[in-house]
Design an enzyme around this catalytic site. Structure first.
Site, mmCIF file in Angstrom:
data_model
loop_
_atom_site.group_PDB
_atom_site.id
_atom_site.type_symbol
_atom_site.label_atom_id
_atom_site.label_comp_id
_atom_site.label_asym_id
_atom_site.label_seq_id
_atom_site.Cartn_x
_atom_site.Cartn_y
_atom_site.Cartn_z
ATOM 1 N N SER A 126 0.889 -1.155 0.000
ATOM 2 C CA SER A 126 0.000 0.000 0.000
ATOM 3 C C SER A 126 0.928 1.205 0.000
ATOM 4 C CB SER A 126 -0.906 -0.006 1.228
ATOM 5 O OG SER A 126 -1.823 1.059 1.157
ATOM 6 N N ASP A 157 8.542 6.660 -7.808
ATOM 7 C CA ASP A 157 8.170 8.057 -8.034
ATOM 8 C C ASP A 157 6.660 8.236 -8.003
ATOM 9 O OD1 ASP A 157 7.945 6.570 -10.366
ATOM 10 O OD2 ASP A 157 8.880 8.049 -11.674
ATOM 11 N N LEU A 189 7.343 6.304 -15.125
ATOM 12 C CA LEU A 189 6.058 5.682 -15.446
ATOM 13 C C LEU A 189 5.337 5.183 -14.202
ATOM 14 C CD1 LEU A 189 7.161 3.635 -18.577
ATOM 15 C CD2 LEU A 189 5.846 5.768 -18.552
ATOM 16 N N ARG A 323 -9.225 8.933 30.173
ATOM 17 C CA ARG A 323 -8.098 9.461 29.394
ATOM 18 C C ARG A 323 -6.981 9.940 30.327
ATOM 19 N NH1 ARG A 323 -9.013 15.560 27.901
ATOM 20 N NH2 ARG A 323 -10.700 16.137 29.310
ATOM 21 N N GLU A 371 -1.284 12.098 11.430
ATOM 22 C CA GLU A 371 -1.620 10.808 12.029
ATOM 23 C C GLU A 371 -1.163 9.620 11.192
ATOM 24 O OE1 GLU A 371 -4.254 13.943 13.656
ATOM 25 O OE2 GLU A 371 -3.844 13.273 11.605
ATOM 26 N N PHE A 397 -9.436 10.793 14.936
ATOM 27 C CA PHE A 397 -8.350 11.102 14.010
ATOM 28 C C PHE A 397 -7.556 9.858 13.631
ATOM 29 C CE2 PHE A 397 -8.351 15.371 16.430
ATOM 30 C CZ PHE A 397 -9.541 15.732 15.803
ATOM 31 N N GLN A 433 -15.263 15.868 16.187
ATOM 32 C CA GLN A 433 -14.322 15.406 17.205
ATOM 33 C C GLN A 433 -14.752 14.091 17.851
ATOM 34 O OE1 GLN A 433 -11.555 17.854 17.573
ATOM 35 N NE2 GLN A 433 -12.749 18.256 15.718
ATOM 36 N N ARG A 479 -13.730 11.377 27.388
ATOM 37 C CA ARG A 479 -13.402 12.725 27.840
ATOM 38 C C ARG A 479 -13.934 13.041 29.239
ATOM 39 N NH1 ARG A 479 -14.880 18.419 24.702
ATOM 40 N NH2 ARG A 479 -13.521 19.759 25.952
#
Length: 627
Positions: A126, A157, A189, A323, A371, A397, A433, A479
């Protein structure tokens, strides 16, 4: 820069390198012909580069490809795998006859390289990810191992159009990774046409220089020029080096070299023998060159002492966000083993990884808002068992880096991900978020353990368990502050849920995790005052799921289950539970989950608006009992 005396090359050495390059071409053509697939033209463009790297520049032990002191090599253009395998034929680690089994189901010589092979550190294919992994290896070598080994990454490239390549370029120059060399195979190419810059090597050079790299433009088919450029790169301090090699796809093959429409096509069988004969006629010697041995100065390390040094310090009823508990647990973990490292994407004051940074600043890597590269860097850091890596940012994220995470699984990595700010309980910041897809994402990753702790004590255990678990791990943190519900002495095991409220007359089993577990406990208390009793389960790990406890509890409560989660329905807790009880015909599951894109608001308002608050649990229980 002039070459030093010991860098000068004898003409016979140059001829041997050229001969090796041509043998690599022949191996690549024969292997791809045998399986009627693959990328021989992409191999031919890098034949001289590979010959010079493995038989002149790199230092490594031929008999021990995984030795910690060896120079590292990452083939970012993974479709050129046949030429990497050809190198190891020439080294003597692979039988030449095995190349003819390329891409076959019983053979580990796959279409793109994977760590099933001892000489492959990270899976590639990948595109655009190899340089980030190489950055992690180079960072580990320079700052953690403080060793002499160097890292080389060969890229196409075409893949330089990927933004992750430029994230990696910025990272490498910011951290002065002078032990890193990126080789751009500028063969003009791509897959379906020309690459955007074709052979404009000057533009590649200017762009790399703008990102703070030392650069050399070379003829990628001139072995002497390549030897000189790699030697010069080793003399440069405080800057990574980009070697921009002008090459030709299909080099050495008549009517194929530099021609379009040959990507991913083996040579026709009726032409292959003639092409091989033509290349063989260019070979003047069967000699090979012995790679230089590595400088053995990497520290010997052990991961066996990565243990919980003391019990959690929290008391029942303490209010603390999971957290924050993650950050505190991580700092403590860092005291037990000097190879624990943390990477964050400029969210350390939100994920609380800053607690680790304050105690162990030399083992914290700030990856900034990139990230995809952060995940690739972590992958590189974790290779050869050199570190125990934790990667943290907002869980939302991490979805940006799903391809890198997916490739991490193929690479058999042991990275630990921690995603904070999950679900609508994020509150006023709004839906951009809020991670509402993260459980689905990580549940889909093979051999990934998914933790969802509900309080500070279970979070601390999750951190220690993740550090000692083979394969990738994901810890979902939230949170808002939640109450501590477990004593410091509570023990946690991967795949074992906790029944935290039960009686002999429970009517329904309610399953939650994180904030919804606390909503379930509120609901249970209110329902008990009305004479309705429910069983409450804290899953702790979503994968593997404790099907035994879930089924036993469901059968004890009339076959009724209600799942409640701060996540979209698709791929979340409810679907995991449904899969676990799918062979139990007398168990019914009702799912409470977020079913539409949320909005800004107070956490309590949003939990209620989207149907996962205590009020909605109570209503669902009553509706179930009434039926």
């Amino acid at each position: 820069m002039a070459l030093a005396r010991d860098a000068k090359l004898e003409s016979d050495t140059l001829q041997v390198l050229q001969d090796v390059a041509n043998r690599l071409r022949i191996h690549s053509i024969r292997a791809t012909c045998a399986c009627s697939s693959g990328h021989p033209t992409s191999c031919c463009s890098v034949a001289e580069i590979m010959a010079v790297l493995f038989f002149h520049t790199m230092r490594y032990k031929q008999a021990d490809p995984e030795h910690p002191d060896n120079d590292r090599f990452v083939l970012s253009k993974g479709h050129a795998a046949p030429i990497l395998y050809a190198v190891w034929v020439e080294v003597g680690r692979i039988c030449e006859s095995d190349l003819l089994n390329l891409r076959k189901i019983h053979c580990d010589l796959e279409g793109h390289p994977t760590p099933r092979l001892s000489f492959v550190d990270v899976a590639t294919g990948s595109l655009g990810q190899g340089l980030g992994a190489a950055c992690g290896m180079a960072y580990t070598g320079k700052y953690f191992d403080k060793a002499s080994y160097r890292v080389f990454c060969l890229m196409g490239d075409g893949e330089s159009s990927e933004g992750s390549v430029w994230e990696a370029l910025a990272f490498a120059s910011h951290y002065n990774l002078d032990n890193l060399v990126a080789i751009f195979d500028v063969n003009r190419l791509g897959q379906s046409g020309t690459a955007p810059l074709e052979h404009c090597t000057a533009v590649y050079e200017k762009r790399c220089q703008a990102f703070g790299w030392n650069t050399y433009v070379v003829d990628g088919h001139d072995v002497e020029a390549l030897c000189q450029a790699f030697w010069k790169a080793a003399q440069v301090k405080n800057k990574p080096t980009a070697l921009i090699a002008k090459t030709f796809k299909g080099r050495g093959i008549p009517n194929v070299e530099d021609a379009e429409n040959w990507h991913g096509k083996p040579m026709p069988k009726d032409r292959a023998d003639g092409i091989v004969k033509l290349i063989e006629n260019r070979i003047q010697t069967n000699r090979n060159l012995t790679p230089k041995p590595p400088i053995e100065d990497s520290p010997r390390i052990s991961m066996s002492n990565t243990k919980m040094t003391s019990l959690p310090v929290y008391k029942l009823g303490d209010m603390i966000a999971t957290r924050e508990a993650y950050g505190l647990a991580l700092a403590k973990l860092g005291q037990s083993n000097q190879r624990v490292i943390v990477l964050d994407g400029d969210t350390k004051n939100s994920t609380f990884s800053e607690v680790f940074k304050k105690e162990h600043p030399e083992r914290f890597i700030e990856c900034f808002i990139a990230e995809q590269n952060m995940v690739s860097v972590a992958l590189g850091c974790a290779t050869r068992g050199r570190t125990i890596a934790f990667v943290s940012t907002f869980a939302a994220f991490l979805t940006r880096a799903f391809d890198q995470i997916r490739m991490g699984a193929i690479s058999q990595t042991n990275i630990n991900f921690v995603g904070s700010h999950c679900g609508v309980s994020v509150g006023e910041d709004g839906p951009s978020q809020m991670a509402l897809e993260d459980l689905a994402m990580f549940r889909s990753i093979p051999n990934c353990t998914v933790f969802y702790p509900s309080d500070a004590v279970s979070t601390e255990h999750a951190v220690y368990l993740a550090a000692n678990t083979k394969g990738m791990c994901f810890i979902r943190t939230t949170r808002p502050k939640t109450a501590v519900i477990y004593t410091a002495e509570e023990n946690f095991v991967i795949g074992q849920a906790k029944v935290i409220r039960q009686s002999a007359v429970d009517k329904v089993t309610v399953i939650g995790a994180g904030v919804t577990l606390h909503e379930a406990l509120v609901a249970a208390e209110e329902l008990s005052q009305q004479g309705i009793f429910i069983r409450v389960i804290d899953l702790f790990t979503i994968k593997p799921l404790d099907a035994v406890t879930i089924i036993q509890s469901a059968k004890a409560t009339g076959g009724q289950i209600i799942t409640v989660e701060d996540h979209y329905r698709e791929g979340g807790i409810g679907e995991a539970v449904c899969a676990a009880i799918s062979r139990e015909p007398d168990i019914v599951v009702r799912q409470l989950a977020v079913t539409e894109v949320p909005r800004s608001g107070k956490p309590s308002e949003l939990l209620d608006m989207f149907g996962i608050s205590a009020r909605h649990i109570i209503a669902a229980v009553k509706d179930t009992v009434m039926k």
